[in-house]
Design a protein around this motif. Sequence first.
Motif, short mmCIF file in Angstrom:
data_model
loop_
_atom_site.label_atom_id
_atom_site.label_comp_id
_atom_site.label_asym_id
_atom_site.label_seq_id
_atom_site.Cartn_x
_atom_site.Cartn_y
_atom_site.Cartn_z
N LEU A 230 -75.81 67.81 -7.65
CA LEU A 230 -76.79 67.03 -6.91
C LEU A 230 -77.24 65.82 -7.73
CD1 LEU A 230 -78.58 66.64 -4.45
CD2 LEU A 230 -80.26 68.14 -5.51
N LEU A 231 -77.45 66.00 -9.02
CA LEU A 231 -77.86 64.87 -9.86
C LEU A 231 -76.76 63.81 -9.95
CD1 LEU A 231 -79.75 66.69 -12.74
CD2 LEU A 231 -80.72 65.23 -10.97
N ARG A 232 -75.51 64.25 -10.00
CA ARG A 232 -74.40 63.29 -10.00
C ARG A 232 -74.35 62.51 -8.69
NH1 ARG A 232 -69.05 66.07 -12.56
NH2 ARG A 232 -70.11 67.28 -14.16
N ALA A 233 -74.53 63.22 -7.58
CA ALA A 233 -74.53 62.55 -6.28
C ALA A 233 -75.71 61.60 -6.17
CB ALA A 233 -74.55 63.58 -5.16
N LEU A 234 -76.86 62.02 -6.66
CA LEU A 234 -78.06 61.18 -6.64
C LEU A 234 -77.83 59.91 -7.44
CD1 LEU A 234 -80.95 61.40 -5.49
CD2 LEU A 234 -81.64 62.37 -7.66
N ALA A 235 -77.07 60.01 -8.52
CA ALA A 235 -76.80 58.84 -9.37
C ALA A 235 -75.93 57.80 -8.67
CB ALA A 235 -76.14 59.29 -10.67
N THR A 236 -75.23 58.20 -7.61
CA THR A 236 -74.37 57.24 -6.90
C THR A 236 -75.15 56.41 -5.89
OG1 THR A 236 -73.78 58.79 -5.13
CG2 THR A 236 -72.40 58.80 -7.11
N GLY B 133 -80.61 57.76 2.48
CA GLY B 133 -80.29 58.47 1.25
C GLY B 133 -79.85 59.90 1.51
N LEU B 134 -80.57 60.60 2.38
CA LEU B 134 -80.18 61.98 2.69
C LEU B 134 -78.82 62.02 3.39
CD1 LEU B 134 -83.57 63.53 3.86
CD2 LEU B 134 -82.36 63.92 1.72
N ALA B 135 -78.58 61.05 4.27
CA ALA B 135 -77.29 61.01 4.96
C ALA B 135 -76.16 60.79 3.96
CB ALA B 135 -77.29 59.90 6.01
N LYS B 136 -76.36 59.89 2.98
CA LYS B 136 -75.32 59.64 1.98
C LYS B 136 -75.11 60.87 1.10
CE LYS B 136 -75.59 54.64 1.72
NZ LYS B 136 -75.87 53.48 0.89
N LEU B 137 -76.20 61.58 0.77
CA LEU B 137 -76.06 62.79 -0.04
C LEU B 137 -75.28 63.86 0.72
CD1 LEU B 137 -79.50 63.20 -1.83
CD2 LEU B 137 -77.32 62.53 -2.84
N ARG B 138 -75.55 63.97 2.01
CA ARG B 138 -74.83 64.97 2.81
C ARG B 138 -73.34 64.65 2.90
NH1 ARG B 138 -79.53 64.37 6.43
NH2 ARG B 138 -80.93 66.09 5.91
N GLU B 139 -73.01 63.36 2.92
CA GLU B 139 -71.61 62.94 3.00
C GLU B 139 -70.89 63.06 1.66
OE1 GLU B 139 -71.77 58.91 4.29
OE2 GLU B 139 -72.36 59.43 6.33
N HIS B 140 -71.64 63.08 0.58
CA HIS B 140 -71.05 63.03 -0.76
C HIS B 140 -70.26 64.30 -1.03
CE1 HIS B 140 -70.67 62.31 -5.03
NE2 HIS B 140 -71.07 61.07 -4.79
N GLU B 141 -69.07 64.14 -1.60
CA GLU B 141 -68.19 65.28 -1.85
C GLU B 141 -68.77 66.29 -2.82
OE1 GLU B 141 -65.21 63.61 -5.26
OE2 GLU B 141 -64.87 62.93 -3.22
N LEU B 142 -69.55 65.83 -3.81
CA LEU B 142 -70.13 66.77 -4.77
C LEU B 142 -71.16 67.67 -4.10
CD1 LEU B 142 -70.63 64.43 -7.85
CD2 LEU B 142 -68.96 66.26 -7.60
N VAL B 143 -71.97 67.09 -3.21
CA VAL B 143 -73.01 67.89 -2.55
C VAL B 143 -72.38 68.79 -1.50
CG1 VAL B 143 -75.07 67.76 -1.12
CG2 VAL B 143 -74.78 66.17 -3.00
#
Length: 190
Positions: free
Chosen positions: A105-111, A151-161
């Motif tokens: 989650l922290l890695r995804a947040l950093a993007t 931001g939440l939409a991008k986190l949900r799409e992120h492969e790490l999350v």
Amino acid sequence: MDPGRDREFAEFVDGRFRALQRFGYLLTGEWHLAEDLVQTSLTKVWFHRHSLRSGNALESYTRTVMVNTSTQWWRRKWKGETPTEHLPEAQSREEYGAVDDRDQLLRALATLPRRTRATLVLRYFEDLPEAEIAQIMGCSLGTVKSNVSRGLAKLREHELVSAAATPRATATPRAASPVTKADSPAPKEG
């Protein structure tokens, strides 16, 4: 000089330093940068402490300075590639899964873009209301809501999350006890 304001500032730093450091870590993604961010921000706040109206303003103003300073640092930073784009996946035991999830989650947040990241940290980690976030970020309430939503939409799409959200394989069950039901003594009657 107002000794009351100086004492109030010193108490604020003593009481809130660790929370500000955690906030800085979530903004920067690195502990040493978080420490630098807190120290730099508190230095800036120190020079303006006499113009603040109350202790609550001190907290809000410090967070505003931290967000703005973090954004300024990021703009100046050279945007090069990291030495390794993708690290090999390590096999972890189930009890370490929460740590892995937090790291992902922290890695995804950093993007995320800096302001979107700061908005999510203020909203979900610091649990601040949207109106206060708008004040800290110096933007409208609608911008805060928009940043949170995007931001939440991008986190949900992120492969790490999305990888962290998939259920993990359960841990290997322990071997059965050598004593079976047939070996156990019969219950006593009476």
